[in-house]
Scaffold this active site. Structure first.
Site, mmCIF file in Angstrom:
data_model
loop_
_atom_site.group_PDB
_atom_site.id
_atom_site.type_symbol
_atom_site.label_atom_id
_atom_site.label_comp_id
_atom_site.label_asym_id
_atom_site.label_seq_id
_atom_site.Cartn_x
_atom_site.Cartn_y
_atom_site.Cartn_z
ATOM 1 N N HIS A 76 0.790 -1.242 0.000
ATOM 2 C CA HIS A 76 0.000 0.000 0.000
ATOM 3 C C HIS A 76 0.820 1.289 0.000
ATOM 4 O O HIS A 76 0.333 2.336 0.440
ATOM 5 C CB HIS A 76 -0.965 -0.001 1.196
ATOM 6 C CG HIS A 76 -2.092 -0.982 1.066
ATOM 7 N ND1 HIS A 76 -2.582 -1.418 -0.139
ATOM 8 C CD2 HIS A 76 -2.846 -1.620 2.015
ATOM 9 C CE1 HIS A 76 -3.566 -2.275 0.054
ATOM 10 N NE2 HIS A 76 -3.740 -2.423 1.354
ATOM 11 N N HIS A 131 -9.554 2.666 0.237
ATOM 12 C CA HIS A 131 -9.555 1.573 1.209
ATOM 13 C C HIS A 131 -10.635 1.714 2.290
ATOM 14 O O HIS A 131 -10.371 1.445 3.470
ATOM 15 C CB HIS A 131 -8.158 1.467 1.833
ATOM 16 C CG HIS A 131 -7.760 0.077 2.200
ATOM 17 N ND1 HIS A 131 -8.416 -0.657 3.172
ATOM 18 C CD2 HIS A 131 -6.786 -0.731 1.712
ATOM 19 C CE1 HIS A 131 -7.836 -1.838 3.266
ATOM 20 N NE2 HIS A 131 -6.849 -1.919 2.403
ATOM 21 N N SER A 132 -11.864 2.107 1.905
ATOM 22 C CA SER A 132 -12.953 2.112 2.897
ATOM 23 C C SER A 132 -13.315 0.692 3.286
ATOM 24 O O SER A 132 -13.278 -0.229 2.461
ATOM 25 C CB SER A 132 -14.197 2.808 2.327
ATOM 26 O OG SER A 132 -14.138 4.186 2.598
ATOM 27 N N TYR A 133 -13.677 0.529 4.559
ATOM 28 C CA TYR A 133 -14.171 -0.745 5.081
ATOM 29 C C TYR A 133 -15.688 -0.613 5.201
ATOM 30 O O TYR A 133 -16.179 0.154 6.021
ATOM 31 C CB TYR A 133 -13.606 -1.007 6.472
ATOM 32 C CG TYR A 133 -12.182 -1.481 6.509
ATOM 33 C CD1 TYR A 133 -11.123 -0.634 6.180
ATOM 34 C CD2 TYR A 133 -11.878 -2.778 6.915
ATOM 35 C CE1 TYR A 133 -9.816 -1.079 6.251
ATOM 36 C CE2 TYR A 133 -10.567 -3.214 6.987
ATOM 37 C CZ TYR A 133 -9.540 -2.370 6.650
ATOM 38 O OH TYR A 133 -8.239 -2.808 6.722
ATOM 39 N N GLU A 178 -11.232 -2.752 -3.539
ATOM 40 C CA GLU A 178 -10.171 -1.821 -3.923
ATOM 41 C C GLU A 178 -9.844 -1.976 -5.413
ATOM 42 O O GLU A 178 -9.063 -2.853 -5.779
ATOM 43 C CB GLU A 178 -8.929 -2.125 -3.081
ATOM 44 C CG GLU A 178 -9.187 -2.172 -1.587
ATOM 45 C CD GLU A 178 -8.145 -3.026 -0.843
ATOM 46 O OE1 GLU A 178 -6.943 -2.797 -1.009
ATOM 47 O OE2 GLU A 178 -8.557 -3.938 -0.112
HETATM 48 C C1 GLA Z 1 -5.517 -5.012 1.666
HETATM 49 C C2 GLA Z 1 -4.628 -6.197 1.669
HETATM 50 C C3 GLA Z 1 -4.854 -6.974 2.899
HETATM 51 C C4 GLA Z 1 -4.620 -6.109 4.107
HETATM 52 C C5 GLA Z 1 -5.528 -4.933 4.064
HETATM 53 C C6 GLA Z 1 -5.249 -4.020 5.228
HETATM 54 O O1 GLA Z 1 -6.802 -5.342 1.422
HETATM 55 O O2 GLA Z 1 -4.785 -7.018 0.542
HETATM 56 O O3 GLA Z 1 -4.017 -8.093 2.918
HETATM 57 O O4 GLA Z 1 -3.309 -5.655 4.101
HETATM 58 O O5 GLA Z 1 -5.352 -4.257 2.855
HETATM 59 O O6 GLA Z 1 -5.142 -4.657 6.448
#
Ligand code: GLA
Length: 381
Positions: free
Chosen positions: A136, A210-212, A346
């Site tokens: 990232h 990278h929103s959850y 993503e």
């Molecule tokens: C992405 C990666 C995961 C993890 C997340 C953050 O989705 O592919 O493996 O690193 O980010 O925790």
């Protein structure tokens, strides 16, 4: 009598016209962007929060630290507006964060094997921050930068543009890169993210968002009941370090086949080596119909709330991550984030593409403009 009816009708008409004018005025007031001081970084620099509201009841909050979405409140099928993204309560949470909550990650979203790649015959070594790999964008990637933010005044919908100049050599990447990410909230409840980037030396650029997400309206419930489709016939196979082997794996008859709706949880514990390596879903889907144009690639449906999330993008791949590393150590919004209580989608170029000539390229050269459009669109059913 006739005159009185006529006057009544005129009265009613005037009321209707006044109502329409008032609604339009109200809609205009409601679509404004608010800017507030959010906090200060340890070195004293100020971080601002931008609140984008539309006339359909949706609110998005962004901060210019990490270009982060801190909250995204959308209606359920009964019109109840609830937050559908994980986040923290204050700037300090985002400063400490190791999970990239809501951020723009990069320069390179996802992993680069051992942080090493060769470009135009020269070898580069990036920061190692995920086992022996680069993830990232490194320790202080785009997600830990203070972006320069401006409200976009000539937009029909509330919109904020954030710009960051990443200096030559940052986290090991060559070239000064200027990236602008513009967030726009449309009246049909879509969060549109447009990325543009330039460089003064050949480099890599592959940012993503990278929103959850948890569409249920409760950030403590599991996402395993959410139903998902991904328009992809294959994934990029990974090894136990989550690094692509270079092979594409056909999804037919595997737990990775989301070409029709399946719940996230239905096959997540199947005895498939790829699920063991990913600790669940943490893979890049090779999206169908890649031709540089924006198309719908994903749909997620949460039955109880009725919320639907569609993802549209012009990217060749999408990392679907089922929140496998959430473990109760992340806290925010007055709750503790447990295992698989959120998922990420993503859109991006494939992971580790610089080390796989058969993958789409993430190389950016001087004179070229990097461009990405991704849309997270919400509705109900
Ligand atoms: C992405 C990666 C995961 C993890 C997340 C953050 O989705 O592919 O493996 O690193 O980010 O925790």
């Amino acid at each position: 009598m006739k005159t009185r009816n006529y006057l009544n009708r005129c009265g009613r008409m005037s009321v209707i016209i006044l109502c329409i004018l008032f609604n339009q005025l109200n809609a205009k007031v409601e679509t404004m962007v608010e800017k507030n001081l959010y906090g200060k970084l340890p070195d004293g620099r100020e971080v601002y929060q931008f609140t984008l509201k539309n006339a359909s009841g949706t609110t998005v909050k962004l901060i210019n630290y990490g270009a982060i979405v801190t909250s995204l409140c959308v209606p359920n099928r009964n019109g109840v507006v609830e937050d559908v993204v994980l986040g923290y309560d204050s700037l300090q949470g985002y400063i400490n964060d190791q999970s990239y909550f809501g951020a723009i990650v990069g320069r390179y979203g996802n992993r680069i094997n051992k942080g090493a790649f060769v470009l135009d015959g020269k070898e580069y070594h990036l920061t190692i921050n995920d086992g022996e790999n680069h993830l990232h964008g490194g320790k202080f990637g785009f997600f830990k930068a203070l972006w320069d933010a401006k409200v976009v005044n000539d937009s029909a919908s509330p919109s904020v543009a954030m710009t960051y100049v990443s200096p030559d050599g940052e986290e090991g990447y060559p070239g000064n890169v200027t990236i602008t990410v513009t967030y726009t909230l449309t009246n049909d409840n879509a969060l549109k993210i447009v990325y543009e980037g330039t460089t003064d030396k050949p480099t890599l650029l592959n940012p993503t968002h990278h929103s959850y997400f948890n569409l249920s309206g409760s950030l403590t419930t599991s996402i395993l009941d959410h139903k998902l489709t991904i328009d992809a016939d294959s994934i990029t196979e990974i090894d136990e370090r989550l690094i692509p082997t270079g092979q594409l794996l056909d999804v037919t008859n595997t737990p990775f086949d989301f070409r029709t709706f399946h719940t996230i949880g239905e096959r997540i514990n199947d005895n498939h080596p790829q699920l063991k390596y990913g600790n669940g879903y943490d893979h890049n889907w090779v999206l169908n119909s890649f031709n540089g144009k924006v198309r719908k690639v994903v749909e997620v449906y949460e039955e109880k709330s009725g919320r639907v999330l569609e993802v549209l993008t012009d990217q060749p791949g999408i990392q679907f991550y089922s929140g496998n590393f959430l473990n109760g150590s992340q806290k925010g919004k007055r709750v503790v984030y447990q295992h698989r209580t959120a998922f990420c989608l993503e859109p991006q170029c494939f992971p580790d593409s610089p080390n796989h000539p058969n993958f789409p390229s993430a190389v950016l050269r001087p004179g070229e403009v990097y461009h990405q459009t991704t849309i997270y669109k919400f509705s109900t059913r």
